[in-house]
Scaffold this active site. Structure first.
Site, PDB file in Angstrom:
ATOM      1  N   HIS A 125      26.592  75.246  15.342  1.00  0.00           N
ATOM      2  CA  HIS A 125      26.530  75.185  16.798  1.00  0.00           C
ATOM      3  C   HIS A 125      25.982  73.815  17.197  1.00  0.00           C
ATOM      4  CE1 HIS A 125      22.290  75.885  16.104  1.00  0.00           C
ATOM      5  NE2 HIS A 125      22.560  77.027  15.485  1.00  0.00           N
ATOM      6  N   HIS A 144      23.089  72.265  15.233  1.00  0.00           N
ATOM      7  CA  HIS A 144      23.430  71.584  13.979  1.00  0.00           C
ATOM      8  C   HIS A 144      24.048  70.207  14.274  1.00  0.00           C
ATOM      9  CE1 HIS A 144      23.815  75.908  12.598  1.00  0.00           C
ATOM     10  NE2 HIS A 144      22.970  75.420  11.704  1.00  0.00           N
ATOM     11  N   GLY A 153      25.897  77.121   7.751  1.00  0.00           N
ATOM     12  CA  GLY A 153      27.162  77.261   8.457  1.00  0.00           C
ATOM     13  C   GLY A 153      27.010  77.966   9.791  1.00  0.00           C
ATOM     14  N   GLN A 203       9.405  76.448   8.337  1.00  0.00           N
ATOM     15  CA  GLN A 203      10.255  75.947   7.251  1.00  0.00           C
ATOM     16  C   GLN A 203      10.136  74.435   7.129  1.00  0.00           C
ATOM     17  OE1 GLN A 203      14.497  77.200   6.406  1.00  0.00           O
ATOM     18  NE2 GLN A 203      14.962  75.428   7.664  1.00  0.00           N
TER      19      GLN A 203
HETATM   20  O1  PAF Z   1      17.541  76.458   8.089  1.00  0.00           O
HETATM   21  C1  PAF Z   1      18.501  76.860   7.416  1.00  0.00           C
HETATM   22  O2  PAF Z   1      19.638  76.999   7.887  1.00  0.00           O
HETATM   23  C2  PAF Z   1      18.279  77.210   5.959  1.00  0.00           C
HETATM   24  O3  PAF Z   1      17.050  77.824   5.759  1.00  0.00           O
HETATM   25  C3  PAF Z   1      18.474  76.014   5.005  1.00  0.00           C
HETATM   26  C4  PAF Z   1      17.427  74.941   5.247  1.00  0.00           C
HETATM   27  C5  PAF Z   1      19.865  75.440   5.193  1.00  0.00           C
HETATM   28  C6  PAF Z   1      18.328  76.482   3.558  1.00  0.00           C
HETATM   29  O4  PAF Z   1      19.284  77.449   3.224  1.00  0.00           O
END
Ligand code: PAF
Length: 283
Positions: free
Chosen positions: A33, A36, A30, A152
Site C-alpha cells: 500500500h 510501503h 507484500g 519492531q
Molecule cells: O513489518 C513487516 O512487514 C515484517 O515484520 C517484516 C519486517 C517484513 C519481516 O517479515
C-alpha cells in the site's frame, strides 16, 4: 525490474546489475500500500539500487489463522513495485528461506517486555530470524522500516547493533488514510463497517493525548489508559486488546509521566478478527 524467486536468482540479479551505488533493502510481507511505497521512495532517495523483499514470514505468526488469511497479492505487488521504480524484487518460497527449521533465539534486552512482546509470543524472534537472513543475503547499506511497527523498528535497530551489521536502519513515518487510520495490509481484511469504525482508534488516541497534555500531565497514567480503552471500546466494532504508555527509547511501561521525557502511546485493537496496531508520540 528483476524478479528473483530463489537465492540463486537474487545473487545472479546482484551480479548482473552490479550495483556500485548504495544498496537499499525494503523488507515487506507484500499486499503493498502507500505506506510501503513511501518506504521505497525514501530508499530511492538514499540509495542507487533498491531491492524489495516480499515474503509472508511464517516464523513471526503466533496465530495460524492470521498467517492463513494474511493477504497475498504478488502479481499486483510487482506492478506497483515496477511503477515505484524498485530495481529488484525478492519473493522467495518458505522452503527457500527455511530449508530447515530456524532454531536461532535472539535476546532483545527487554525491548520485547511490553507491547506486542507478551501478546504475540515468538513474534519478534521470527521477525529477527527473517530480517537477519535478508540482511545476510542482500548485504544492504540501508534498510527501511515503518514507524507503524514502532517496537519492531527499535528491536531491529538493536539487533543490527548487537550483531555488528554495517547497515543504517532508516525509520519511516506512519502513513495514514485521510480519516486517520494507519495504513496496513490488514486493512484489506476489514468489512465496510469495521473500516468505518477503525479510524476511531487513532482519533481517540490523539484526542486523549491532547487532553492529557492540556491537563499538564495531571491525569494519572493508569486512569488515562483505562479511560482511553473505554473510549475506544465505545465503538461496537472495536475491542481494545491493550494500550500502554512507554518510554520511547527503552520501551518500558510508564506509570508516572515525569519519569520520562519522551513517551510513546501504543496499542492493539481488534475489529472483528482483524488485529490493528497503532502508536503516537505523546510527550
Ligand atoms: O513489518 C513487516 O512487514 C515484517 O515484520 C517484516 C519486517 C517484513 C519481516 O517479515
Amino acid at each position: 525490474m528483476i524478479v528473483a524467486k530463489t537465492i540463486q536468482e537474487l545473487k545472479d540479479g546482484y551480479a548482473a546489475a552490479c550495483p556500485s551505488a548504495k544498496k537499499g533493502l525494503v523488507p515487506t510481507m507484500g499486499a503493498l500500500h502507500e505506506g510501503h511505497l513511501s518506504l521505497i521512495s525514501k530508499a530511492k532517495e538514499m540509495c542507487g539500487f533498491v531491492t524489495v523483499s516480499v515474503f509472508v514470514n511464517p516464523t513471526q505468526f503466533n496465530n495460524p489463522e492470521d498467517f492463513k488469511t494474511y493477504p497475498r497479492t504478488l502479481e499486483a505487488d510487482c506492478k506497483l513495485l515496477e511503477k515505484a521504480g524498485a530495481d529488484m524484487v525478492f519473493a522467495p518460497s518458505a522452503e527457500e528461506i527455511y530449508p530447515e527449521r530456524d532454531t536461532r533465539v535472539f535476546d532483545f534486552h527487554g525491548l520485547d517486555r511490553y507491547g506486542e512482546g507478551p501478546m504475540r509470543p515468538g513474534h519478534f524472534n521470527g521477525v529477527a530470524q527473517i530480517v537477519t537472513k535478508l540482511f545476510d543475503l542482500n548485504k544492504p547499506d540501508c534498510a527501511f522500516f515503518g514507524e507503524k511497527d514502532y517496537q519492531q523498528l527499535a528491536i531491529l535497530k538493536r539487533i543490527a547493533k548487537d550483531y555488528g551489521y554495517p547497515i543504517e536502519i532508516v525509520p519511516c513515518p506512519i502513513l495514514r488514510a485521510d480519516d486517520g487510520l494507519a495504513l496496513s495490509s490488514r486493512n484489506k481484511l476489514l468489512t465496510p463497517e469495521q473500516r468505518k469504525a477503525a479510524p476511531h482508534i487513532f482519533r481517540t488516541m490523539s484526542s486523549s493525548a491532547e487532553e492529557l497534555a492540556r491537563s499538564g500531565y495531571s491525569i494519572p497514567a493508569d486512569e488515562f489508559i483505562s479511560q482511553l480503552v473505554g473510549r475506544i471500546n465505545e465503538s461496537p466494532e472495536l475491542e481494545c486488546e491493550y494500550m500502554e504508555a512507554v518510554d520511547a527509547e527503552s520501551l518500558q511501561k510508564i506509570s508516572d509521566w515525569n519519569s520520562s521525557s519522551s513517551i510513546r502511546l501504543w496499542g492493539a485493537v481488534y475489529a472483528g478478527k482483524v488485529r490493528l496496531i497503532d502508536n503516537i508520540q505523546i510527550k
